[in-house]
Design an enzyme around this catalytic site. Structure first.
Site, short mmCIF file in Angstrom:
data_model
loop_
_atom_site.label_atom_id
_atom_site.label_comp_id
_atom_site.label_asym_id
_atom_site.label_seq_id
_atom_site.Cartn_x
_atom_site.Cartn_y
_atom_site.Cartn_z
N ASN A 11 57.01 39.46 7.84
CA ASN A 11 57.78 40.49 7.15
C ASN A 11 57.58 41.78 7.94
OD1 ASN A 11 58.95 42.29 5.44
ND2 ASN A 11 57.59 41.90 3.69
N LYS A 13 59.01 44.48 7.57
CA LYS A 13 59.21 45.66 6.72
C LYS A 13 60.06 46.70 7.49
CE LYS A 13 55.07 44.46 4.24
NZ LYS A 13 53.95 44.87 3.39
N HIS A 95 59.85 41.12 -3.40
CA HIS A 95 58.64 41.62 -2.74
C HIS A 95 58.04 42.76 -3.57
CE1 HIS A 95 56.01 43.63 0.11
NE2 HIS A 95 55.92 42.45 0.70
N GLU A 97 56.93 45.55 -2.83
CA GLU A 97 57.45 46.90 -2.54
C GLU A 97 58.81 47.13 -3.18
OE1 GLU A 97 56.65 46.47 1.65
OE2 GLU A 97 54.54 46.41 1.09
N GLU A 165 51.67 36.88 -3.61
CA GLU A 165 51.14 38.04 -2.90
C GLU A 165 50.50 39.01 -3.88
OE1 GLU A 165 53.25 38.79 1.02
OE2 GLU A 165 54.69 39.42 -0.47
N GLY A 171 48.73 45.03 2.61
CA GLY A 171 48.58 46.21 3.45
C GLY A 171 47.28 46.96 3.24
N SER A 211 47.36 40.86 3.66
CA SER A 211 46.35 41.08 4.70
C SER A 211 45.91 39.80 5.41
CB SER A 211 45.15 41.84 4.13
OG SER A 211 45.57 43.11 3.61
P1 PGA Z 1 50.38 42.57 4.84
O1 PGA Z 1 51.79 42.43 4.05
O2 PGA Z 1 50.21 41.28 5.60
O3 PGA Z 1 50.58 43.75 5.74
O4 PGA Z 1 49.34 42.76 3.82
C1 PGA Z 1 52.15 41.23 3.44
C2 PGA Z 1 53.49 41.36 2.78
O5 PGA Z 1 53.79 42.45 2.23
O6 PGA Z 1 54.30 40.42 2.76
#
Ligand code: PGA
Length: 248
Positions: A11, A13, A95, A97, A165, A171, A211
């Site tokens: 992803n 982003k 997601h 976010e 997740e 993140g 992460s």
């Molecule tokens: P991250 O993000 O690996 O940076 O923690 C995962 C995601 O949001 O899908």
């Protein structure tokens, strides 16, 4: 029991530009990737066409969101039809976010899942609890409720990957332990068994996100019910290849 091919999504982003993505894509295109692992890269919508044109065809392309209708007066949105027109096959929906930064409701996410599947896109459907929900002991309740709404809108489970997740792990550098991930994945599979079918429970890939790095991916990948990953930060780096090959 159904064979579940390992699935690794990246992803990206809202990161990268043509120059940096071209470099990443050429690293991926020339890498040796485990041939039993399905790989999909989630590109920003403005780079979907670019990503699809540049990436080797053994790597799928996903949009990171879409709207719940095919076209119309919805300034700034993109539809599954447009994603398909760019040659991409997947969309990430729900997601954290989208849920928590942009305030998308379960209901809207459900409508998007239904419309994306009707439009013949495959869906990476994301769920996960916030830190305060985990601390309050409501993780199961939260992820079951999110999965329920997704499930009510799924017409073909063969085109769905479920991404667990935990919001507190996204993140933050705070990964769920392999035991914590396995525990929730196992419960989600049991939920699918009780509420959908044995066949769906056995065949749907439940992937972990939050992460994931080259350093922790192998231990996570060794868990029975962890069928892959959704990777944010590390998907922009060459270590993504090690994550893809976590089960190799
Ligand atoms: P991250 O993000 O690996 O940076 O923690 C995962 C995601 O949001 O899908």
């Amino acid at each position: 029991m159904a064979q579940r091919n390992f699935f690794v999504g990246g992803n990206w982003k809202m990161n990268g530009n043509k120059e940096s993505l071209e470099e990443l894509i050429s690293t991926l295109n020339t890498a040796s990737l485990h041939d039993q692992t399905e790989v999909v890269c989630g590109a920003p919508s403005i780079y979907l066409d670019f990503a699809r044109c540049m990436l080797d065809l053994r790597i799928g392309v996903a949009a990171q969101n879409c709207y719940n209708v095919a076209k119309g007066a919805f300034t700034g949105e993109i539809s599954p039809a447009m994603i398909k027109d760019c040659g991409a096959e997947w969309v990430i929906l729900g997601h954290s976010e989208r849920r928590h930064v942009f305030g998308e409701s379960d209901e809207l996410i459900g409508q998007k899942v239904a419309h994306a599947l009707e439009s013949d896109l495959s869906v990476i459907a994301c769920i996960g609890e916030k830190l305060e929900e985990r601390e309050a002991g409501t993780t199961e309740e939260v992820v079951y409720a999110q999965t329920q709404v997704i499930s009510e809108n799924v017409s073909d489970w063969g085109k769905v990957v479920l991404a667990y997740e935990p919001v507190w792990a996204i993140g933050t550098g705070k990964t769920a332990s392999p035991e914590q991930a396995q525990e929730v994945h196992e419960k989600l599979r049991a939920w699918l068994r009780s509420n959908v079918s044995d066949d769906v429970a056995d065949s749907v890939r439940i992937i972990y996100g939050g992460s994931v790095t080259a350093g922790n991916c192998r231990e996570l990948a060794s868990q029975n019910d962890v069928d892959g990953f959704l990777v944010g930060g590390a998907s922009l780096k060459p270590e993504f290849i090690e994550i893809i090959n976590a089960r190799a």
